[in-house]
Design an enzyme around this catalytic site. Sequence first.
Site, PDB file in Angstrom:
ATOM      1  N   ALA A  85       9.465 -15.525 -22.589  1.00  0.00           N
ATOM      2  CA  ALA A  85       9.746 -14.729 -23.780  1.00  0.00           C
ATOM      3  C   ALA A  85      11.151 -14.160 -23.660  1.00  0.00           C
ATOM      4  O   ALA A  85      11.433 -13.388 -22.741  1.00  0.00           O
ATOM      5  CB  ALA A  85       8.740 -13.593 -23.894  1.00  0.00           C
ATOM      6  N   LYS A  86      12.024 -14.568 -24.572  1.00  0.00           N
ATOM      7  CA  LYS A  86      13.361 -13.961 -24.593  1.00  0.00           C
ATOM      8  C   LYS A  86      13.247 -12.649 -25.357  1.00  0.00           C
ATOM      9  O   LYS A  86      12.917 -12.625 -26.544  1.00  0.00           O
ATOM     10  CB  LYS A  86      14.373 -14.888 -25.253  1.00  0.00           C
ATOM     11  CG  LYS A  86      14.903 -15.941 -24.288  1.00  0.00           C
ATOM     12  CD  LYS A  86      15.904 -16.849 -24.940  1.00  0.00           C
ATOM     13  CE  LYS A  86      17.261 -16.214 -25.062  1.00  0.00           C
ATOM     14  NZ  LYS A  86      18.217 -17.114 -25.754  1.00  0.00           N
ATOM     15  N   ILE A  87      13.515 -11.584 -24.634  1.00  0.00           N
ATOM     16  CA  ILE A  87      13.357 -10.234 -25.184  1.00  0.00           C
ATOM     17  C   ILE A  87      14.736  -9.581 -25.229  1.00  0.00           C
ATOM     18  O   ILE A  87      15.444  -9.561 -24.214  1.00  0.00           O
ATOM     19  CB  ILE A  87      12.398  -9.413 -24.287  1.00  0.00           C
ATOM     20  CG1 ILE A  87      11.019 -10.082 -24.283  1.00  0.00           C
ATOM     21  CG2 ILE A  87      12.325  -7.962 -24.746  1.00  0.00           C
ATOM     22  CD1 ILE A  87      10.030  -9.437 -23.323  1.00  0.00           C
TER      23      ILE A  87
END
Length: 226
Positions: A85-87
């Site tokens: 997950a790119k947060i």
Amino acid sequence: MKILLDTANTKSIEEILPYFPIAGFTTNPTILSKESENVRETLLKMMELANGKLMIHAQVTAADTAAIVEQAKELKQFIGDNFYAKIPMTLQGLRAIPLCKAQGINCTVTAIFTPMQALMAGLAGADYVAPYVDRLDNITSNGVNVVKEIVDLFHIYNLDTQVLAASFKNVQQVYNVASMGAHAVTVNTDLCMKLLFHPYTDKSLEDFEIDWSARFRNQEITDLLK
Ligand code: E4P
């Protein structure tokens, strides 16, 4: 050092994948807006190309913590265990990192511009941080130095978080972060091809070909073993 492809253009991924030691793919909202007609179909194709082995880093579009975690859960269900997950590096994003990690979701914290942001993400449990090298260079900062400072900080504090350097426009930037100890880089497919290019390599091969065929015509080396 791992090399990832920073694209959602599955045709160009397909062209390059058999040749390079690629560890995964990264996308962001800009990349998907520009390169994908249908996000679901694009992600499915990327999953097919990743074959459950290569990493797929896809960015959440939500801004608040609860929605970030929900999107990350849904994306993991859709993509699988190779999903990261790119947060975004925001206050809400920072809070989402341990919550995602508690649910077994890998986290890549993106839009990193300072070593302190990277340290916060690392202490919060991020698997990767993504500093933006060329965007730093474009504001008269020094992207490569920022990457080095982050690598050093992670080393000093014995953090397992890895540096996935991003936002490159040329080979020299990629080489410079590689020599600074970046754990991974993500590059577009054009830049990936340029990592190999040198005109003297091409010239040397032309010369070998000329010398060989002048002496042995169209015979191959293995023909001469007989
Ligand atoms: C990848 O994770 C980044 O979102 C990307 O490399 C940014 O690149 P750009 O500065 O070329 O848009």
